[in-house]
Design an enzyme around this catalytic site. Structure first.
Site, PDB file in Angstrom:
ATOM      1  N   MET A  29       0.851  -1.200   0.000  1.00  0.00           N
ATOM      2  CA  MET A  29       0.000   0.000   0.000  1.00  0.00           C
ATOM      3  C   MET A  29       0.888   1.252   0.000  1.00  0.00           C
ATOM      4  SD  MET A  29      -3.421  -0.950   2.077  1.00  0.00           S
ATOM      5  CE  MET A  29      -2.783  -0.822   3.724  1.00  0.00           C
ATOM      6  N   HIS A  36       9.400  -3.577   3.345  1.00  0.00           N
ATOM      7  CA  HIS A  36       9.067  -3.835   1.932  1.00  0.00           C
ATOM      8  C   HIS A  36      10.327  -4.214   1.146  1.00  0.00           C
ATOM      9  CE1 HIS A  36       5.756  -1.000   3.189  1.00  0.00           C
ATOM     10  NE2 HIS A  36       5.076  -2.009   2.707  1.00  0.00           N
ATOM     11  N   GLY A 147       4.885 -10.048   3.823  1.00  0.00           N
ATOM     12  CA  GLY A 147       5.745  -9.905   4.996  1.00  0.00           C
ATOM     13  C   GLY A 147       5.217 -10.728   6.171  1.00  0.00           C
ATOM     14  N   ASP A 150       2.705  -9.321   8.988  1.00  0.00           N
ATOM     15  CA  ASP A 150       1.260  -9.533   8.860  1.00  0.00           C
ATOM     16  C   ASP A 150       1.020 -11.034   8.710  1.00  0.00           C
ATOM     17  OD1 ASP A 150       0.189  -6.744   8.781  1.00  0.00           O
ATOM     18  OD2 ASP A 150       1.605  -6.611   7.138  1.00  0.00           O
TER      19      ASP A 150
HETATM   20  O1  PAF Z   1      -0.109  -5.785   3.553  1.00  0.00           O
HETATM   21  C1  PAF Z   1      -0.556  -4.862   2.834  1.00  0.00           C
HETATM   22  O2  PAF Z   1       0.129  -3.862   2.595  1.00  0.00           O
HETATM   23  C2  PAF Z   1      -1.957  -4.966   2.259  1.00  0.00           C
HETATM   24  O3  PAF Z   1      -2.804  -5.614   3.143  1.00  0.00           O
HETATM   25  C3  PAF Z   1      -1.992  -5.617   0.878  1.00  0.00           C
HETATM   26  C4  PAF Z   1      -1.537  -7.078   0.927  1.00  0.00           C
HETATM   27  C5  PAF Z   1      -1.108  -4.853  -0.094  1.00  0.00           C
HETATM   28  C6  PAF Z   1      -3.425  -5.609   0.331  1.00  0.00           C
HETATM   29  O4  PAF Z   1      -3.909  -4.314   0.210  1.00  0.00           O
END
Ligand code: PAF
Length: 293
Positions: A29, A36, A147, A150
């Protein structure tokens, strides 16, 4: 590196590569940070892969409008990061591309989405699985990287892919931490110095649980109580949960054995933070900070 904003452009760009090079998707996002970057590194491990990083703040997964409004957005900085990390294609669609009409088709994984985040953020996972399925439909990746921070999301997406016969290999990147142990998150910037100091207690509690396991504790409730007390003593009073569960399917535990996860969510300085740690317990042997899968 190319930045594309429509599904048609993206498909056109990827078409000649299909079957010759694996397409590897890192869905994000935006508000990119080193967490990331670890996902991109994992994506680049795929031999000969074309790395596509998507940036889309998905309104469907926010149960709280103020959280959506406060979500940081800086496309220019994100593109510079992607360029320096070796991303091949950034897919940055707008809302009109991802939701050109009111969305009436949803993807929902049951059971796994009931505890933890599911209990505290109604509709969140339905929003995540729906947008991830839409991104998978747009990109048709061979591999997708998520990741471990989450962790529940990763388990949910893996189950969705398996049960909907999507031919996509779901891989995980490890949680990246600040020097004080705080898991990297785009929300950390909103913590302020006092919140930041208190937030470091979360990883302290996860490590303390590892120490207790090493000392032979096998009762999940006693570990959860110890985590609650430690966090409270460090000024983290607004705890949504601190629960130890099976790392395979998040089922509750009576006794700790095998691969287990301790997941924590707390609100600090009105910022909601989540973190987790995975432990492997085999008789007396305990390994701390494992990969979820
Ligand atoms: O983890 C995230 O940044 C979001 O939940 C994702 C997987 C991009 C879905 O919008």
């Amino acid at each position: 590196m190319q930045t594309l904003t429509t599904i048609a452009e993206l498909r056109e760009r990827l078409a000649p590569l299909r079957g010759r090079r694996p397409v590897v998707l890192v869905p994000t996002m935006g508000a990119l940070h080193d967490g990331h970057r670890a996902c991109v590194d994992r994506a680049r491990d795929v031999e000969g892969g074309v790395v596509v990083l998507s940036i889309f703040v998905n309104p469907l997964q926010f149960d709280d409008a103020s959280d959506l409004g406060a979500y940081p957005r800086d496309l220019e900085a994100d593109l510079a990061a992607c360029e320096s990390w070796g991303v091949d294609i950034v897919f940055a669609p707008g809302g009109e591309v991802m939701y050109p009409e009111p969305q009436a088709t949803f993807v929902e994984v049951t059971d796994l989405t009931t505890p933890l985040e599911g209990r505290h953020r109604p509709g969140h996972f339905r929003g995540v699985t729906t947008v991830v399925a839409k991104l998978f439909g747009a990109v048709s990746p061979d591999v997708a990287v998520f990741g471990q921070k989450d962790a529940q999301q990763a388990l949910v997406v893996r189950r969705m892919v398996r049960q909907l016969n999507m031919p996509i290999d779901i891989r995980l990147a490890p949680t990246v931490r600040e020097s004080d142990g705080l898991a990297m998150s785009s929300r950390n910037a909103r913590l302020g110095p006092d919140g930041r100091a208190r937030a470091a207690a979360i990883v302290e509690a996860l490590r303390e649980a590892g120490e207790r396991l090493r000392s032979g504790e096998r009762d999940p409730r006693r570990i959860e109580r110890a985590v609650h007390s430690l966090l409270e003593a460090r000024g983290v009073r607004s705890l949504d949960y601190a629960e130890m569960r099976s790392a395979a399917d998040l089922s509750p535990l009576e006794r700790i054995e095998g691969r287990v996860i301790l997941a924590v969510a707390a609100r600090i300085a009105s910022v909601r933070l989540i973190d987790n740690m995975v432990y492997e317990v085999a008789g007396k042997s305990v390994t701390v900070d494992m990969a979820l899968f």
